[in-house]
Design an enzyme around this catalytic site. Structure first.
Site, short mmCIF file in Angstrom:
data_model
loop_
_atom_site.label_atom_id
_atom_site.label_comp_id
_atom_site.label_asym_id
_atom_site.label_seq_id
_atom_site.Cartn_x
_atom_site.Cartn_y
_atom_site.Cartn_z
N ASP A 63 15.09 -10.06 32.36
CA ASP A 63 14.09 -9.20 32.99
C ASP A 63 14.75 -7.84 33.15
O ASP A 63 15.64 -7.66 34.00
CB ASP A 63 13.69 -9.77 34.35
CG ASP A 63 12.65 -8.91 35.08
OD1 ASP A 63 12.44 -7.75 34.68
OD2 ASP A 63 12.06 -9.40 36.07
N VAL A 64 14.37 -6.87 32.33
CA VAL A 64 15.08 -5.60 32.30
C VAL A 64 14.93 -4.80 33.59
O VAL A 64 15.67 -3.83 33.81
CB VAL A 64 14.62 -4.73 31.10
CG1 VAL A 64 14.96 -5.40 29.78
CG2 VAL A 64 13.14 -4.38 31.19
N ASN A 90 13.52 -1.58 23.80
CA ASN A 90 12.12 -1.71 23.40
C ASN A 90 11.21 -2.22 24.52
O ASN A 90 10.03 -1.88 24.55
CB ASN A 90 12.02 -2.67 22.20
CG ASN A 90 10.60 -3.14 21.97
OD1 ASN A 90 9.75 -2.40 21.47
ND2 ASN A 90 10.31 -4.38 22.35
N TYR A 155 1.73 5.94 32.77
CA TYR A 155 2.42 5.41 31.59
C TYR A 155 2.95 6.56 30.74
O TYR A 155 4.09 6.53 30.26
CB TYR A 155 1.45 4.55 30.79
CG TYR A 155 1.99 4.05 29.47
CD1 TYR A 155 2.85 2.96 29.42
CD2 TYR A 155 1.64 4.66 28.27
CE1 TYR A 155 3.35 2.49 28.21
CE2 TYR A 155 2.13 4.20 27.06
CZ TYR A 155 2.98 3.12 27.04
OH TYR A 155 3.47 2.66 25.83
N LYS A 159 6.90 7.45 29.42
CA LYS A 159 7.30 7.62 28.02
C LYS A 159 7.84 9.02 27.77
O LYS A 159 8.72 9.22 26.92
CB LYS A 159 6.12 7.30 27.11
CG LYS A 159 5.78 5.80 27.08
CD LYS A 159 6.99 4.96 26.65
CE LYS A 159 6.67 3.49 26.54
NZ LYS A 159 7.83 2.70 26.07
N ILE A 188 -0.23 0.80 18.08
CA ILE A 188 0.20 -0.38 17.36
C ILE A 188 -0.50 -1.58 17.99
O ILE A 188 -0.52 -1.72 19.22
CB ILE A 188 1.73 -0.57 17.45
CG1 ILE A 188 2.46 0.73 17.06
CG2 ILE A 188 2.17 -1.73 16.59
CD1 ILE A 188 2.23 1.19 15.64
N THR A 190 -0.56 -4.74 19.46
CA THR A 190 0.34 -5.71 20.07
C THR A 190 -0.37 -6.32 21.28
O THR A 190 -1.48 -5.91 21.65
CB THR A 190 1.64 -5.05 20.55
OG1 THR A 190 1.34 -4.15 21.63
CG2 THR A 190 2.33 -4.29 19.43
N THR A 193 -1.13 -3.43 23.83
CA THR A 193 -2.20 -2.48 23.52
C THR A 193 -3.55 -3.16 23.31
O THR A 193 -4.58 -2.52 23.45
CB THR A 193 -1.86 -1.66 22.27
OG1 THR A 193 -1.63 -2.54 21.17
CG2 THR A 193 -0.62 -0.81 22.51
#
Length: 251
Positions: A63-64, A90, A155, A159, A188, A190, A193
Site C-alpha cells: 500500500d504505497v 505508477n 486529481y 498529477k 487510457i 483501465t 478511468t
C-alpha cells in the site's frame, strides 16, 4: 526482446492496468520485475503470467500510502538483489468530485497515493538505485497535469505535482547518474478511468477530442516505458512524454 536484460525493476500498482502492462513488457525484455500492488491476488496473477511466459518476477503486497510498506519493499529488494535499476511509480487513484464537495479525507488520500508515495519511494530507494546499472525512475503522470476537466481539479493538482517533482528530482539525482522522467498518458481504458467513461456521451466526447480517434489501452504505454528504462535514453532526464493519441497537441 532483451533491452532490459539483467535489470531489477520495481513497478508499483502492477496488478492491473498500466502497471501490469509495463511489468509484463519489462519481464519480456529481460528484467526481474517486482510486481507490487495493494491487491495481493492481482499481483500474484501478474507474476504467474510473467513466469508462464518465461520471465522472472516477484509479487509483493504494498500500500504505497503507508510508509512502512515502502520501507519493507526497499528492504526486500535489497536483500534479494542488493540494487535496483528501474523504479516505476505508477500506483495512483482517482477521486471524482467537485472541489467544493471534496472531503479532507479524500484529498489526503489523493495526495498520499499520487504524490507522497512517489516522493517517499524515490527517496527511500535512492541507495539501491545508486548501485544500479544506468538507473532510471519513471513517474506516471497524466495529461490532466496540463488540462482541466470537471470535476477533477484535485486529481489534476496531484498529477501536476508529479510533473513538477519529476523535474526537480531529475536535477537533484543527476549527479548520481540517475535519470528521472515521466510519462503523461491521455485517456487510457483501465479500471480507474472506466468509472469516468461509463457514460457513452462522456466516452465519445473524449474520443472526439483525441486526434487519433480512439482511447488508449495500457499496452500503448509500454514502449515509452521501455525507452525510459533502457540505455536508449541515457541522455534523457527531466523529460515528459505524452502518450495521448495527440490530445495535448489539439485545441
Amino acid at each position: 526482446m532483451t533491452r532490459l536484460s539483467g535489470k531489477i525493476a520495481i513497478v508499483t500498482g502492477a496488478g492491473i492496468g498500466i502497471g501490469q502492462a509495463i511489468a509484463k513488457r519489462f519481464a519480456a525484455e529481460g528484467a526481474h520485475v517486482w510486481v507490487t500492488d495493494i491487491n495481493g491476488e492481482t499481483a500474484e496473477e501478474t507474476v504467474r503470467d510473467i513466469k508462464a511466459n518465461g520471465g522472472a518476477a516477484t509479487a509483493m503486497v504494498v500500500d504505497v500510502s503507508k510508509g512502512q510498506d515502502l520501507t519493507a519493499l526497499v528492504r526486500n529488494v535489497e536483500v534479494a538483489h542488493a540494487r535496483a535499476d528501474i523504479l516505476v511509480n505508477n500506483a495512483g487513484i482517482l477521486v471524482r468530485s467537485e472541489l467544493r464537495q471534496l472531503s479532507d479525507a479524500d484529498w489526503d488520500k489523493l495526495r498520499e497515493v499520487n504524490v507522497d508515495a512517489i516522493l517517499r519511494l524515490s527517496r527511500d530507494a535512492l541507495p539501491l538505485l545508486r548501485k544500479g546499472q544506468n538507473p532510471s525512475i519513471i513517474n506516471i503522470s497524466s495529461i490532466m497535469a496540463h488540462r482541466g476537466l470537471r470535476p477533477l481539479a484535485a486529481y489534476t493538482a496531484t498529477k501536476g505535482a508529479v510533473t513538477a517533482l519529476t523535474k526537480g528530482l531529475a536535477v537533484e539525482y543527476a549527479p548520481f547518474s540517475i535519470r528521472v522522467n515521466s510519462i503523461a498518458p491521455g485517456y487510457i481504458e483501465t479500471a480507474i478511468t472506466n468509472r469516468l467513461l461509463k457514460l457513452p456521451p462522456i466516452k465519445q466526447a473524449l474520443i472526439d477530442k483525441t486526434p487519433m480517434g480512439r482511447l488508449g489501452q495500457p499496452e500503448d504505454l509500454v514502449g515509452a516505458a521501455v525507452f525510459f528504462a533502457s540505455d536508449d535514453s541515457l541522455y534523457c532526464t527531466g523529460a515528459e512524454l505524452f502518450v495521448d493519441g495527440g490530445m495535448a497537441a489539439g485545441l
